[in-house]
Design an enzyme around this catalytic site. Sequence first.
Site, PDB file in Angstrom:
ATOM      1  N   GLY A  53       0.864  -1.183   0.000  1.00  0.00           N
ATOM      2  CA  GLY A  53       0.000   0.000   0.000  1.00  0.00           C
ATOM      3  C   GLY A  53       0.897   1.228   0.000  1.00  0.00           C
ATOM      4  N   ASP A 233      -1.221   4.716  -6.480  1.00  0.00           N
ATOM      5  CA  ASP A 233       0.202   4.603  -6.123  1.00  0.00           C
ATOM      6  C   ASP A 233       1.003   5.784  -6.636  1.00  0.00           C
ATOM      7  OD1 ASP A 233      -0.894   1.741  -6.024  1.00  0.00           O
ATOM      8  OD2 ASP A 233       0.997   1.697  -4.912  1.00  0.00           O
ATOM      9  N   ASN A 243      -2.434   2.621 -10.421  1.00  0.00           N
ATOM     10  CA  ASN A 243      -2.972   1.880  -9.265  1.00  0.00           C
ATOM     11  C   ASN A 243      -2.942   0.395  -9.607  1.00  0.00           C
ATOM     12  OD1 ASN A 243      -4.163   1.874  -6.598  1.00  0.00           O
ATOM     13  ND2 ASN A 243      -6.058   1.211  -7.570  1.00  0.00           N
ATOM     14  N   LYS A 244      -3.351  -0.418  -8.660  1.00  0.00           N
ATOM     15  CA  LYS A 244      -3.295  -1.874  -8.784  1.00  0.00           C
ATOM     16  C   LYS A 244      -3.844  -2.373 -10.112  1.00  0.00           C
ATOM     17  CE  LYS A 244      -1.754  -4.083  -6.635  1.00  0.00           C
ATOM     18  NZ  LYS A 244      -0.344  -4.507  -6.933  1.00  0.00           N
TER      19      LYS A 244
HETATM   20  O1  MRU Z   1       0.899  -3.910  -4.589  1.00  0.00           O
HETATM   21  P1  MRU Z   1       0.210  -3.163  -3.482  1.00  0.00           P
HETATM   22  O2  MRU Z   1      -0.683  -4.016  -2.648  1.00  0.00           O
HETATM   23  O3  MRU Z   1       1.204  -2.362  -2.667  1.00  0.00           O
HETATM   24  O4  MRU Z   1      -0.711  -2.128  -4.243  1.00  0.00           O
HETATM   25  C1  MRU Z   1      -1.508  -1.265  -3.492  1.00  0.00           C
HETATM   26  C2  MRU Z   1      -2.445  -0.470  -4.316  1.00  0.00           C
HETATM   27  O5  MRU Z   1      -2.439  -0.517  -5.521  1.00  0.00           O
HETATM   28  C3  MRU Z   1      -3.349   0.476  -3.582  1.00  0.00           C
HETATM   29  O6  MRU Z   1      -4.531   0.646  -4.276  1.00  0.00           O
HETATM   30  C4  MRU Z   1      -2.642   1.834  -3.458  1.00  0.00           C
HETATM   31  O7  MRU Z   1      -1.360   1.688  -2.905  1.00  0.00           O
HETATM   32  C5  MRU Z   1      -3.415   2.776  -2.638  1.00  0.00           C
HETATM   33  S1  MRU Z   1      -3.329   2.289  -0.932  1.00  0.00           S
HETATM   34  C6  MRU Z   1      -3.991   3.461   0.031  1.00  0.00           C
END
Ligand code: MRU
Length: 343
Positions: A53, A233, A243-244
């Site tokens: 995150g 991100d 984002n993810k």
């Molecule tokens: O790979 P991750 O689990 O670190 O990815 C996280 C995300 O894509 C979240 O949507 C993003 O960091 C926002 S968290 C408040």
Amino acid sequence: MQTNVTPLRWSGARPEGALELIDQRLIPIEETWIPCATYEEVAQAITDMVVRGAPAIGITAAYGAAIGARDGHPREVVLARLADTRPTAVNLFWAISRMRARWERAEADGEDLVATLFAEADAIRDEDLAANLAMGRAGAELLEQGARVLTHCNTGGLATAGYGTALGVLRAAHAEGKLAKVWIDETRPYLQGARLTAWECLADGLEATLITDSMAAHFMQRGEVDAVIVGADRIGANGHVANKIGTYGLAVLCAHHGIPFYVAAPTTTLDPEITEGHQIPIEQRSASEVTTVRGQRIAPEGIDVAHPAFDVTPPELVTAIVTERGVARPPYGASLAAALTPS
Ligand code: MRU
């Protein structure tokens, strides 16, 4: 309303002791805290996604910098190692830059370096929690009474200092009694939705239904999704949102079905250096995260695999971006620049 789900804590009397991270790879099956006693262990935990995150990895790296200073390691060695963990979330690089500036100033001014850096990490953590609470208030206003809202990945307390970004908005809407349902995308392949968002929603009593990513279109077509809200991100100066993986597909689906697509992210996720989506570095993760689930192989040996961990949604698909400084609307060049300018 619960705000105390947090991915990190300190064990022992500071500056001795270790940063402890809740192992997000094991939730919801186990709640295990992993001690990180060195900056190297902190860096490895970020890469291995013990903690994940965007805001959470920035905060974690800030404590890693303080630990590195405590143990007498050179500033640039420590900061370079912490930066070389995950490439996409700009919050990581923002936190490292802020720790560098504070480290340099403490050295120049002859301050107590270790105490100063721990205090700076605490401030980064506390400011993130405050930003999440502010985003919750601003973002909840975007949602209609009785809203059924789909979210992707995990953007809750686990991904931040607490409360969350997109999930914080949903928590705030729930507290106001206007949230009818959260649709939780499972979020293949790492399953942050199924494992982490589902766990947080249950803990807080949010009405929620878990679906696989491939079901989102079906429920939109049936008129059962009123809005989508996700975290980010990295957000470029003109509103490109990394984002993810899977987020871009949701935004395209929203445009087709006339559903608002919202992003909630603190200003620490804004990257004014990025003017085009392709400039955002996309982390490529291991094939095994796609071919196995909890160590169990689900694909044949030898198959070629792609695993981009993030995608980029272009600004024209984004209805609004919620930051702790309010709601930014298109054109994002102007509204995000205003959000970055302290009033
Ligand atoms: O790979 P991750 O689990 O670190 O990815 C996280 C995300 O894509 C979240 O949507 C993003 O960091 C926002 S968290 C408040």
